[in-house]
Design an enzyme around this catalytic site. Structure first.
Site, mmCIF file in Angstrom:
data_model
loop_
_atom_site.group_PDB
_atom_site.id
_atom_site.type_symbol
_atom_site.label_atom_id
_atom_site.label_comp_id
_atom_site.label_asym_id
_atom_site.label_seq_id
_atom_site.Cartn_x
_atom_site.Cartn_y
_atom_site.Cartn_z
ATOM 1 N N LYS A 40 0.798 -1.228 0.000
ATOM 2 C CA LYS A 40 0.000 0.000 0.000
ATOM 3 C C LYS A 40 0.835 1.285 0.000
ATOM 4 C CE LYS A 40 -4.165 -1.927 2.111
ATOM 5 N NZ LYS A 40 -5.205 -1.735 3.137
ATOM 6 N N THR A 56 5.388 -0.514 20.345
ATOM 7 C CA THR A 56 6.587 0.320 20.194
ATOM 8 C C THR A 56 6.153 1.775 20.290
ATOM 9 O OG1 THR A 56 7.417 -1.333 18.638
ATOM 10 C CG2 THR A 56 8.609 0.748 18.739
ATOM 11 N N LEU A 57 6.475 2.405 21.415
ATOM 12 C CA LEU A 57 5.984 3.754 21.694
ATOM 13 C C LEU A 57 6.483 4.771 20.670
ATOM 14 C CD1 LEU A 57 4.152 5.138 23.748
ATOM 15 C CD2 LEU A 57 6.192 5.714 25.074
ATOM 16 N N GLU A 58 7.718 4.618 20.221
ATOM 17 C CA GLU A 58 8.301 5.565 19.261
ATOM 18 C C GLU A 58 7.496 5.604 17.958
ATOM 19 O OE1 GLU A 58 10.389 8.580 17.973
ATOM 20 O OE2 GLU A 58 10.642 7.777 20.003
ATOM 21 N N GLY A 66 -14.423 -6.966 10.549
ATOM 22 C CA GLY A 66 -13.613 -6.443 9.451
ATOM 23 C C GLY A 66 -14.209 -6.663 8.081
ATOM 24 N N ALA A 71 0.062 0.922 14.849
ATOM 25 C CA ALA A 71 0.588 2.159 14.263
ATOM 26 C C ALA A 71 1.054 1.946 12.825
ATOM 27 C CB ALA A 71 1.737 2.701 15.129
ATOM 28 N N ASN A 83 -4.936 2.079 -1.626
ATOM 29 C CA ASN A 83 -5.452 0.709 -1.739
ATOM 30 C C ASN A 83 -6.254 0.514 -3.028
ATOM 31 O OD1 ASN A 83 -7.764 2.230 -0.805
ATOM 32 N ND2 ASN A 83 -8.737 0.263 -0.396
ATOM 33 N N ASN A 97 0.344 1.709 20.819
ATOM 34 C CA ASN A 97 1.204 0.752 20.118
ATOM 35 C C ASN A 97 2.254 0.186 21.063
ATOM 36 O OD1 ASN A 97 1.793 -0.460 17.473
ATOM 37 N ND2 ASN A 97 3.769 0.548 17.690
ATOM 38 N N ASP A 133 -9.852 2.878 2.105
ATOM 39 C CA ASP A 133 -9.832 2.285 3.452
ATOM 40 C C ASP A 133 -10.403 3.256 4.484
ATOM 41 O OD1 ASP A 133 -8.759 -0.207 2.844
ATOM 42 O OD2 ASP A 133 -6.688 0.463 3.082
#
EC number: 1.1.1.25
Length: 262
Positions: free
Chosen positions: A63, A146-148, A228, A123, A84, A144, A99
């Site tokens: 994408k 992974t915070l970064e 979904g 994220a 998409n 998320n 989307d």
């Protein structure tokens, strides 16, 4: 007319069945196929699409990468940073993102999000679409592992962020959207079950299984749930509007698709 969905892997895709149902409802003579395109073959594939296809749906993992090969991208594509839907006309490739409307339409079928607090889990590309879909009407926070990564996405799109382990914060939201692949195995959950309450509206962007563990827990607790498949159908109908200028009412296609999967 010939249309396709490209991705890798692609064998699980329900898009060909979805569009077959839709084309039959509209009495449109068209075919829709799935094409497995590994990442290293994307450039080769895109170099010849204008001679073969009228339109293409793009799924994981292409994408973002596909934007290198398009001639014109609409504003929403630039905002989300992903496409998409591709329309091929007069030798040019035009990129769109349906989307966003898939998320917005799915949520609005369950609840009016205006003024509500929305937790987006993840994220990646799916999370980006969810944030853009709802940030103008609701208070959105990206959660998320992974915070970064959450920080980068949130700062770019002008929303809040937190760690996926901050479950007390997640619980305080009205709508919780799973924009991760967690749950595709039919076993895993993106958050602990005790976070979910009956007042929540839960949406899962995973559509296989139709009811993930995340949604099953919600149903058991009396929460509203959005699967979904609904998003898949709504974004698919928006793609057809791009290609054909029209599409059937999404619910007609959704009900027929559900029946064919039963």
């Amino acid at each position: 007319m010939l249309f396709a969905v490209i991705g890798h892997p692609i064998e699980h895709s329900l898009s060909p069945l979805l569009h077959k149902i839709s084309f039959e409802l509209m009495k449109v003579e068209a075919e829709y196929v799935k094409v497995d395109v590994p990442p290293h073959r994307l450039g080769d594939f895109m170099s010849s699409v204008d001679m073969i296809f009228n339109g293409i749906n793009v799924t994981i993992p292409h994408k973002v990468e596909v934007l290198k090969y398009v001639d014109v991208a609409d504003d929403l594509v630039n905002e989300v940073g992903a496409a998409n839907t591709l329309k091929i006309k007069d030798g040019k490739i035009y990129a769109f993102n349906t989307d966003v409307e898939g998320v917005r339409g799915s949520i609005k079928d369950a609840v009016d999000p205006k003024g509500l607090k929305v937790a987006v889990l993840g994220a990646g590309g799916a999370a980006r679409a969810a944030v853009v879909a709802l940030r103008d009407e609701a208070q959105v926070t990206v959660f998320n592992r992974t915070l970064e990564k959450a920080k980068r996405l949130a700062e770019e799109l002008g929303v809040d962020y937190a760690g996926l382990n901050e479950v007390d914060k997640i619980k305080k939201h009205d709508i919780i959207i799973n924009a991760t692949p967690v749950g595709m195995d039919g076993v895993s959950m993106p958050i602990p079950p005790d976070v979910i309450e009956s007042r929540h509206v839960l949406m899962d962007m995973v559509y296989r299984p139709l009811y993930t563990p995340f949604l099953k827990v919600g149903l058991a607790k009396g929460a509203k749930t959005v699967n979904g498949l609904k998003m898949l159908v709504i974004q698919g109908m928006e793609s057809e509007k791009v290609w054909l200028g029209a599409s059937p009412y999404w619910r007609d296609v959704y009900e027929r698709l559900l029946a064919s999967l039963a």
